[in-house]
Design an enzyme around this catalytic site. Structure first.
Site, PDB file in Angstrom:
ATOM      1  N   ASN A 262      17.389  73.860  15.191  1.00 22.70           N
ATOM      2  CA  ASN A 262      15.938  74.032  15.045  1.00 22.70           C
ATOM      3  C   ASN A 262      15.618  75.444  14.546  1.00 22.70           C
ATOM      4  OD1 ASN A 262      14.836  71.531  15.739  1.00 22.70           O
ATOM      5  ND2 ASN A 262      15.028  71.944  17.917  1.00 22.70           N
ATOM      6  N   LYS A 343      10.598  69.465  10.464  1.00 19.90           N
ATOM      7  CA  LYS A 343      11.140  69.272  11.807  1.00 19.90           C
ATOM      8  C   LYS A 343      10.316  70.072  12.819  1.00 19.90           C
ATOM      9  CE  LYS A 343      14.021  68.075  15.100  1.00 19.90           C
ATOM     10  NZ  LYS A 343      13.756  68.955  16.228  1.00 19.90           N
ATOM     11  N   HIS A 346       7.211  68.126  13.274  1.00 20.82           N
ATOM     12  CA  HIS A 346       7.610  66.973  14.103  1.00 20.82           C
ATOM     13  C   HIS A 346       7.561  67.363  15.575  1.00 20.82           C
ATOM     14  CE1 HIS A 346      10.724  65.001  16.525  1.00 20.82           C
ATOM     15  NE2 HIS A 346      10.649  63.946  15.737  1.00 20.82           N
ATOM     16  N   ASN A 347       8.125  68.524  15.905  1.00 19.48           N
ATOM     17  CA  ASN A 347       8.140  68.952  17.298  1.00 19.48           C
ATOM     18  C   ASN A 347       6.751  69.293  17.805  1.00 19.48           C
ATOM     19  OD1 ASN A 347      10.872  68.693  16.871  1.00 19.48           O
ATOM     20  ND2 ASN A 347      11.415  70.603  17.889  1.00 19.48           N
ATOM     21  N   GLU A 350       5.187  66.127  18.575  1.00 22.52           N
ATOM     22  CA  GLU A 350       5.848  65.680  19.808  1.00 22.52           C
ATOM     23  C   GLU A 350       5.222  66.335  21.038  1.00 22.52           C
ATOM     24  OE1 GLU A 350      10.044  67.037  21.623  1.00 22.52           O
ATOM     25  OE2 GLU A 350      10.227  65.964  19.719  1.00 22.52           O
ATOM     26  N   TYR A 351       4.905  67.633  20.963  1.00 19.74           N
ATOM     27  CA  TYR A 351       4.249  68.330  22.069  1.00 19.74           C
ATOM     28  C   TYR A 351       2.961  67.606  22.458  1.00 19.74           C
ATOM     29  CZ  TYR A 351       6.966  72.751  22.201  1.00 19.74           C
ATOM     30  OH  TYR A 351       7.925  73.710  22.368  1.00 19.74           O
TER      31      TYR A 351
END
Length: 620
Positions: A262, A343, A346-347, A350-351
Site C-alpha cells: 500500500n 488502491k 479503494h481503501n 472501504e473506510y
C-alpha cells in the site's frame, strides 16, 4: 533467432528434443512468393515478412494453449520480435545465436538444398538488431555445450520472485505456486529474530515443493529468469526504498520490480522515475483482498511502464480473482502511480463502508436488537444490498465467546494504516469534496480518545435513545442512500485525479476489477460497471437517480432521529448533507466570498456579469 546459417534449426531441434516439446522451423511457414523471391537473390522487405511473422505468432499462441514449443526464426529486427511475441510477451524467451559474418558465411556456403544464397547474408547482418532481453549464445560452442547452457539459463530458473514473506507475501506465494508457476521466495535473515523464514515456510506447505527459498539476496536474484520479475511485499515507506537499494547491485537492465504493498502513489511515481534512470522497470500494484484474497484470488491494480507490464501480466491475471464473466479482476490501470492511487481510494471507500455498517449496527442495537438479531437483520438485507463487508459483519455479530457475543468484548478503538489519511490529503490537494472518507477517518481518530471520551461523558447529559422510532426498512434505505454517495465521491476523486495527471483511467474497468476479490466488492459495484460505460458521474444515471429519490425520505428520518436521540452517525449524516450541498443550485458560498473580499480584498465575481471579470468592494 539469428541470421540465416547460425545454426537455429540444429539447436532448436536438439532443445525441443531435450525438453520434449514440439519444434517448428520458421522457414517452413514462408509463403511461396517469399521463397521464390529469396531464391532469385532478392532480400525480403518488411512488408514481405509481416504475414509470415503473424502466422508464426498465431502458431506460438496455439502451442501455448497445449504446453510450449520451440520455434526458430531469423527475427532480426526488434519490430519482428514484437510481432512474433504479441500477446504472449511474458511466455516468450529469446535465444540469440551470435557469430561473426565470416564464420556464418562459411557455414552457409557448405549447406545444400537451401533457398537462400550466401549473397543475401550481408543484407541480414545489415538489418540485425540484437535483442536486449535474450540468452545470447556463442555459436563457436558445440551443440552439446549450447544445450547445456540453455538448460542452466532457462529451464532451471524461477519465473518470478516474491520478496517479503509477511501475511500477504506468503499467500501470494502459495497462489502463484498453485497456479503452476515456479517461484523463488525471499525473506531477510535477522539472527535470533527472523531465521530460515523462507525455508520453514516452504516446508510447511506441499504446494511449495517446487519453490526455491532464500535468505541471501544475491542467490535469490540469480535464481530468476531474465528479465527478472520480483514482487516486493514489504511495508510501505522507507522500507521499500531500502529494499530497492539492496536489490539494485544484483539487477540487470530491463529487470522488473513490482511493489505490491500500500505505497503512496506520489512515492510510486518517484520510484518509477528513479529506477528508469537505472534501466529498471517499476510497477506499482495495489492488491486488495486480505490474506484470504491473496491466497484464493485478489483484485490487482497494476500501473507503470505499459511495456514492462506485458511481462508480468500472465502472472497477475492468473492469480487474480475472476469476475462474473470469468475475466481476471486485474487490469493495467495506467501510468506512474495510478494503480496505487486507485488502491488508496479503494481503501477510503472501504473506510466509509465499514463506518456505515458500524453506525447501522449501533442504531439496531438502540432499537433493542441483540447481536444475533442484528445479524439476522443484515442477513435479510443481502437480497438488496449485498457486499463482502455486509457478509463478514453478519458473521461477526453471530460469533460468541462463552455466554456473550465476542463483539461486545472488543475495545472500541479503531486503528488505521494510513491510506484513509492519504486519501483525505489527496482529496484536499485536488480540491475534491470526499467528505465521507474524511468523516470515516476522523471517526476512527475520535474512537482512539477512549479515556477522554469516558471522562467527558460524565459531564454532559444525553438524550433518551428509547424514544427512537425507526423501522429496519427505513434504516436499510438510509444505508442504500449513503453507499451511493460514498461510491459517487470515491469515483469522483479517481476521475478528477485522472484528468489532473492525464492518466486516462477507465472507471468502468476499475469498477469491474472491484467486483470480486477485493474488500469493497458488492452488487452495487457490479451495477456500476455498466453505469460507467456511459457516464463518469453516477448521480446522472437514471437508475441511480431513482434509487436516491426513493431512499432520501427515509435517510432524512434516520439522520433526524439520530441527532434527536444523540446517536453518533457521522457517515449517514454527512451523506445527506453532502447530497443536499451538491444538488443546491445557489449555495451560501457567496457570503463567504464577500467575507473574503472584506478582510482580504480577495475579490469576487457577479451573477449578473458573465465576462469572468473580478470585482472588489470597499465595504465600509
Amino acid at each position: 533467432m539469428g541470421v540465416s546459417g547460425c545454426g537455429k534449426s540444429t539447436i532448436g531441434k536438439l532443445l525441443a528434443e531435450e525438453l520434449e516439446i514440439p519444434f517448428f522451423d520458421g522457414d517452413d511457414f514462408h509463403p511461396k512468393v517469399n521463397i521464390i523471391k529469396m531464391s532469385s537473390g532478392q532480400p525480403l522487405t518488411d512488408a514481405d515478412r509481416q504475414g509470415w511473422l503473424e502466422t508464426l505468432n498465431e502458431l506460438a499462441k496455439t502451442q501455448l494453449t497445449k504446453s510450449s514449443c520451440v520455434i526458430v526464426c531469423s527475427a532480426l529486427k526488434e519490430a519482428y520480435r514484437h510481432t512474433l511475441s504479441l500477446g504472449i510477451e511474458a511466455a516468450t524467451k529469446w535465444i540469440f545465436l551470435n557469430g561473426s559474418f565470416n564464420q556464418i558465411y562459411n557455414r552457409v556456403n557448405k549447406r545444400s538444398n537451401h533457398f537462400m544464397p550466401s549473397d543475401l547474408l550481408q543484407s541480414q547482418f545489415d538489418i540485425l538488431e540484437k535483442p536486449k532481453d535474450s540468452i545470447e549464445i556463442d555459436i563457436s560452442l558445440t551443440p552439446k555445450d549450447i544445450i547445456k547452457t540453455l538448460k542452466e539459463n532457462l529451464m532451471d530458473k524461477s519465473e518470478i520472485g516474491l520478496f517479503g514473506l509477511g501475511v500477504m507475501g506468503k499467500s501470494l506465494c502459495r497462489n502463484l505456486a498453485r497456479n503452476g508457476f515456479k517461484i523463488s521466495m525471499f525473506n531477510r535473515h535477522v539472527a535470533g529474530v527472523e531465521e530460515n523464514v523462507a525455508k520453514d515456510f516452504k516446508a510447511q506447505y506441499s504446494d511449495l515443493s517446487k519453490a526455491e527459498a532464500f535468505d541471501d539476496i544475491s542467490a535469490f536474484v540469480n535464481s530468476l529468469q531474465t528479465p527478472r520479475k520480483i514482487m516486493l511485499m514489504v511495508n510501505a515507506g522507507k522500507t521499500i526504498d531500502h529494499v530497492i537499494e539492496d536489490l539494485l547491485p544484483h539487477l540487470s537492465g530491463n529487470d522488473i520490480l513490482i511493489d505490491g504493498g500500500n505505497s503512496n502513489y506520489v512515492k510510486t511515481k518517484e520510484r518509477c522515475d528513479y529506477l528508469k534512470s537505472k534501466g529498471i522497470h517499476f510497477i506499482g500494484a495495489g492488491v486488495s483482498g486480505g490474506e484470504e484474497g491473496a491466497l484464493k484470488g485478489p483484485s490487482i491494480m497494476p500501473s507503470g511502464d505499459a511495456e514492462a507490464y506485458k511481462y508480468i501480466q500472465p502472472f497477475l491475471e492468473k492469480i487474480a480473482a475472476k469476475d462474473q464473466n470469468n475475466l481476471p479482476c486485474c487490469t493495467y490501470v495506467g501510468p506512474e502511480g495510478s494503480g496505487h492511487f486507485i488502491k488508496m481510494v479503494h481503501n477510503g471507500v472501504e473506510y466509509v463502508e465499514m463506518q456505515l455498517l458500524a453506525e447501522v449496527a449501533i442504531i439496531l442495537k438502540t432499537l433493542g436488537q441483540n447481536p444475533d438479531a442484528i445479524a439476522n437483520t443484515l442477513e435479510r438485507w443481502k437480497a438488496t444490498v449485498n457486499s463482502y463487508l455486509l457478509e463478514i459483519t453478519t458473521v461477526i455479530f453471530r460469533k460468541k465467546e462463552g455466554d456473550d457475543w465476542l463483539v461486545n468484548k472488543i475495545l472500541d478503538k479503531a486503528g488505521n494504516k494510513g491510506t484513509g489519511n492519504w486519501t483525505t490529503i489527496a482529496s484536499a490537494e485536488l480540491g475534491v469534496p470526499s467528505t465521507l472518507i474524511s468523516s470515516a477517518l476522523f471517526s476512527r481518530y475520535i474512537s482512539f480518545y477512549k479515556d477522554e471520551r469516558i471522562q467527558l461523558s460524565k459531564g454532559f447529559d444525553k438524550g433518551d435513545p428509547s424514544e427512537l422510532r425507526l423501522t429496519t426498512t427505513e434504516l436499510l434505505e438510509a444505508y442504500q442512500f449513503a453507499r451511493i454517495i460514498n461510491h459517487y465521491q470515491g469515483f469522483k476523486l479517481i476521475a478528477e485525479a485522472s484528468d489532473k495527471f492525464s492518466w486516462n483511467l477507465n472507471l468502468s474497468e476499475i469498477a469491474r476489477i472491484w467486483t470480486n476479490g477485493c474488500i469493497i466488492r458488492s452488487t452495487l459495484m457490479t451495477d456500476l460497471v455498466e453505469v460507467f460505460k456511459s457516464t463518469t458521474n453516477i448521480l446522472t444515471n437514471t437508475d441511480v437517480i431513482k434509487v436516491v429519490q426513493q431512499t432520501k425520505k427515509a435517510t432524512k428520518k434516520v439522520v433526524s432521529a439520530c441527532v434527536t436521540n444523540d446517536l453518533v452517525s457521522p457517515a449517514l449524516s454527512e451523506a445527506l448533507q453532502f447530497f443536499n450541498g451538491i444538488t443546491t443550485p445557489y449555495a451560501s458560498a457567496n457570503i463567504i466570498q464577500a467575507q473574503r473580499d472584506y478582510f482580504g480584498a480577495h475579490t469576487y465575481q457577479r451573477l449578473d456579469d458573465d465576462s469572468g471579470k473580478r470585482f472588489h468592494t470597499n465595504w465600509i
